[in-house]
Design a protein around this motif. Sequence first.
Motif, PDB file in Angstrom:
ATOM      1  N   ASP A 137       0.837  -1.202   0.000  1.00  0.00           N
ATOM      2  CA  ASP A 137       0.000   0.000   0.000  1.00  0.00           C
ATOM      3  C   ASP A 137       0.868   1.246   0.000  1.00  0.00           C
ATOM      4  N   TRP A 138       0.245   2.376  -0.318  1.00  0.00           N
ATOM      5  CA  TRP A 138       0.924   3.655  -0.169  1.00  0.00           C
ATOM      6  C   TRP A 138       1.184   3.917   1.306  1.00  0.00           C
ATOM      7  N   GLN A 139       2.292   4.581   1.595  1.00  0.00           N
ATOM      8  CA  GLN A 139       2.621   4.920   2.972  1.00  0.00           C
ATOM      9  C   GLN A 139       3.232   6.317   3.023  1.00  0.00           C
ATOM     10  N   ASP A 140       3.465   6.782   4.236  1.00  0.00           N
ATOM     11  CA  ASP A 140       4.129   8.064   4.419  1.00  0.00           C
ATOM     12  C   ASP A 140       5.635   7.844   4.237  1.00  0.00           C
ATOM     13  N   TYR A 141       6.147   8.293   3.097  1.00  0.00           N
ATOM     14  CA  TYR A 141       7.557   8.074   2.763  1.00  0.00           C
ATOM     15  C   TYR A 141       8.431   9.289   3.090  1.00  0.00           C
ATOM     16  N   SER A 142       7.915  10.235   3.862  1.00  0.00           N
ATOM     17  CA  SER A 142       8.626  11.504   4.045  1.00  0.00           C
ATOM     18  C   SER A 142      10.015  11.311   4.661  1.00  0.00           C
ATOM     19  N   ASN A 143      10.141  10.402   5.630  1.00  0.00           N
ATOM     20  CA  ASN A 143      11.458  10.175   6.248  1.00  0.00           C
ATOM     21  C   ASN A 143      12.446   9.585   5.252  1.00  0.00           C
ATOM     22  N   ILE A 144      11.949   8.705   4.392  1.00  0.00           N
ATOM     23  CA  ILE A 144      12.809   8.097   3.372  1.00  0.00           C
ATOM     24  C   ILE A 144      13.210   9.150   2.346  1.00  0.00           C
ATOM     25  N   GLU A 145      12.254   9.990   1.976  1.00  0.00           N
ATOM     26  CA  GLU A 145      12.523  11.025   0.978  1.00  0.00           C
ATOM     27  C   GLU A 145      13.650  11.956   1.449  1.00  0.00           C
ATOM     28  N   LEU A 146      13.592  12.348   2.717  1.00  0.00           N
ATOM     29  CA  LEU A 146      14.617  13.243   3.259  1.00  0.00           C
ATOM     30  C   LEU A 146      16.001  12.609   3.244  1.00  0.00           C
ATOM     31  N   GLU A 147      16.044  11.297   3.414  1.00  0.00           N
ATOM     32  CA  GLU A 147      17.325  10.600   3.567  1.00  0.00           C
ATOM     33  C   GLU A 147      17.710   9.780   2.339  1.00  0.00           C
ATOM     34  N   TRP A 148      16.998   9.973   1.215  1.00  0.00           N
ATOM     35  CA  TRP A 148      17.165   9.070   0.084  1.00  0.00           C
ATOM     36  C   TRP A 148      18.600   9.014  -0.428  1.00  0.00           C
ATOM     37  N   SER A 149      19.289  10.140  -0.518  1.00  0.00           N
ATOM     38  CA  SER A 149      20.659  10.124  -1.045  1.00  0.00           C
ATOM     39  C   SER A 149      21.568   9.286  -0.148  1.00  0.00           C
ATOM     40  N   ASN A 150      21.400   9.405   1.169  1.00  0.00           N
ATOM     41  CA  ASN A 150      22.198   8.595   2.098  1.00  0.00           C
ATOM     42  C   ASN A 150      21.821   7.127   2.027  1.00  0.00           C
ATOM     43  N   ILE A 151      20.523   6.843   1.924  1.00  0.00           N
ATOM     44  CA  ILE A 151      20.064   5.454   1.885  1.00  0.00           C
ATOM     45  C   ILE A 151      20.544   4.773   0.600  1.00  0.00           C
ATOM     46  N   ARG A 152      20.442   5.494  -0.520  1.00  0.00           N
ATOM     47  CA  ARG A 152      20.887   4.924  -1.793  1.00  0.00           C
ATOM     48  C   ARG A 152      22.394   4.625  -1.750  1.00  0.00           C
ATOM     49  N   ALA A 153      23.167   5.551  -1.192  1.00  0.00           N
ATOM     50  CA  ALA A 153      24.618   5.333  -1.079  1.00  0.00           C
ATOM     51  C   ALA A 153      24.917   4.149  -0.157  1.00  0.00           C
ATOM     52  N   LEU A 154      24.180   4.057   0.933  1.00  0.00           N
ATOM     53  CA  LEU A 154      24.361   2.940   1.862  1.00  0.00           C
ATOM     54  C   LEU A 154      24.028   1.614   1.194  1.00  0.00           C
ATOM     55  N   PHE A 155      22.917   1.595   0.461  1.00  0.00           N
ATOM     56  CA  PHE A 155      22.497   0.364  -0.215  1.00  0.00           C
ATOM     57  C   PHE A 155      23.562  -0.068  -1.226  1.00  0.00           C
ATOM     58  N   ASN A 156      24.050   0.880  -2.002  1.00  0.00           N
ATOM     59  CA  ASN A 156      25.087   0.556  -2.989  1.00  0.00           C
ATOM     60  C   ASN A 156      26.344   0.025  -2.307  1.00  0.00           C
ATOM     61  N   TRP A 157      26.696   0.626  -1.186  1.00  0.00           N
ATOM     62  CA  TRP A 157      27.869   0.166  -0.437  1.00  0.00           C
ATOM     63  C   TRP A 157      27.658  -1.263   0.073  1.00  0.00           C
ATOM     64  N   CYS A 158      26.461  -1.550   0.558  1.00  0.00           N
ATOM     65  CA  CYS A 158      26.150  -2.902   1.042  1.00  0.00           C
ATOM     66  C   CYS A 158      26.221  -3.919  -0.098  1.00  0.00           C
ATOM     67  N   MET A 159      25.767  -3.510  -1.279  1.00  0.00           N
ATOM     68  CA  MET A 159      25.834  -4.409  -2.430  1.00  0.00           C
ATOM     69  C   MET A 159      27.287  -4.654  -2.832  1.00  0.00           C
ATOM     70  N   GLU A 160      28.075  -3.591  -2.855  1.00  0.00           N
ATOM     71  CA  GLU A 160      29.488  -3.712  -3.253  1.00  0.00           C
ATOM     72  C   GLU A 160      30.271  -4.591  -2.280  1.00  0.00           C
ATOM     73  N   THR A 161      29.936  -4.495  -0.991  1.00  0.00           N
ATOM     74  CA  THR A 161      30.647  -5.278   0.029  1.00  0.00           C
ATOM     75  C   THR A 161      29.944  -6.598   0.332  1.00  0.00           C
TER      76      THR A 161
END
Length: 381
Positions: A94-118
């Motif tokens: 379902d749709w949810q309140d994504y505001s916290n994710i939106e604010l942190e998206w650049s950090n989360i995306r970088a973290l996810f990529n780092w987790c994939m690389e490692t």
Amino acid sequence: MAAALFTEKFSVKAAAHVADLPQPSEGTYPELSSLYRLSLVNKLDKLYYSMHAFTQDFATEKLENDLVYKEAAQERWLNWYISLVQPLAENWLDWQDYSNIELEWSNIRALFNWCMETERYTTTQKLWLGLRGYTLVRGYWDERQVWMDGFIKMAEQRDDQVGLAQAIFYKAQTLVHIDDTDAQGEALDLLKSFWQLKAPVDSDITFAALAYIAAIYRQRNDLIESRRWLDKKEELGQLSVISEKRYQSVINYHIAEIEMEQHNYKDAEQAYREALSLAEAINWQKQAIYIKGGLATLLIEKSELDEAEHLITFVLEMAKKYQDKRVIAKCYLNLAMIAEKRGCSDEFSSWAQLAQNEFKKLGMIPLANQMQQWLRGQKET
């Protein structure tokens, strides 16, 4: 030093957690205020700071010189973002309140990529559960494809059949959103691979895969094969009460779409309304809005344009509220159809251009090209 782990900006609370400091009682730390006065960091607003390049380089160097601290800080960094996205994991359909994710998206995306690389497989899975709904709704489909390719590779290396099946499904889901006709056939191949694995994944994922297969066959005008896949309920096993209602709502929605293809508008409307009733009974807002979009398309086909416009305007309002990029684009398409039927060429061009632009941004090239041809044809008439 810990702030060096953040890519573009960081909140005071996140930096405190990663640095293993007590949470600030008054919103910030004197140290940050001092750094700001010295022009070593930027204060973006009440909550966020960013580092100047030379400050970032200095902090990174300090971090690299203390590997014990760096490893501990990285674990706290991971845990901070896992705790941020986890609340979105359970109700991801379902749709949810994504505001916290939106604010942190650049950090989360970088973290996810780092987790994939490692190859932090378990950690990445935890992050993904909270991001799968957000990335789908917001149209981060390039990231989804790259990440799922990585997941597939890691799952195969670990002989994790459940993880492999899930990654295959999520990649196929992404491809269907990009092109629901599946012109290249890749999504259908992936979905059939998922089905053949028969891995014990959540029933919601299994019936979603089944529905996507049925939808692809419907797009190919193979309505018999589409109905055959919709009739595979017995292969889903025992469903919870909510999953049962979800399943029935999805099935009725796709039956309505099949009836639409055959111009059986009365039966299509009945199936849409049954699907809507089931979705509303379990407060499945996203599904209910999607169904109303289908009903609007039906009304356009029947030339009931005022009612169609009223309904699609409401769908657009809700889609914008939750920033469901694909639904927004399709609403623009429907509004262009209404304008064309009314003979309002300027209004048609405006909505069609908006739709084309949104489809392009999302990488939905077949629909973007379709809009371009439609606009060109309108200009020539």
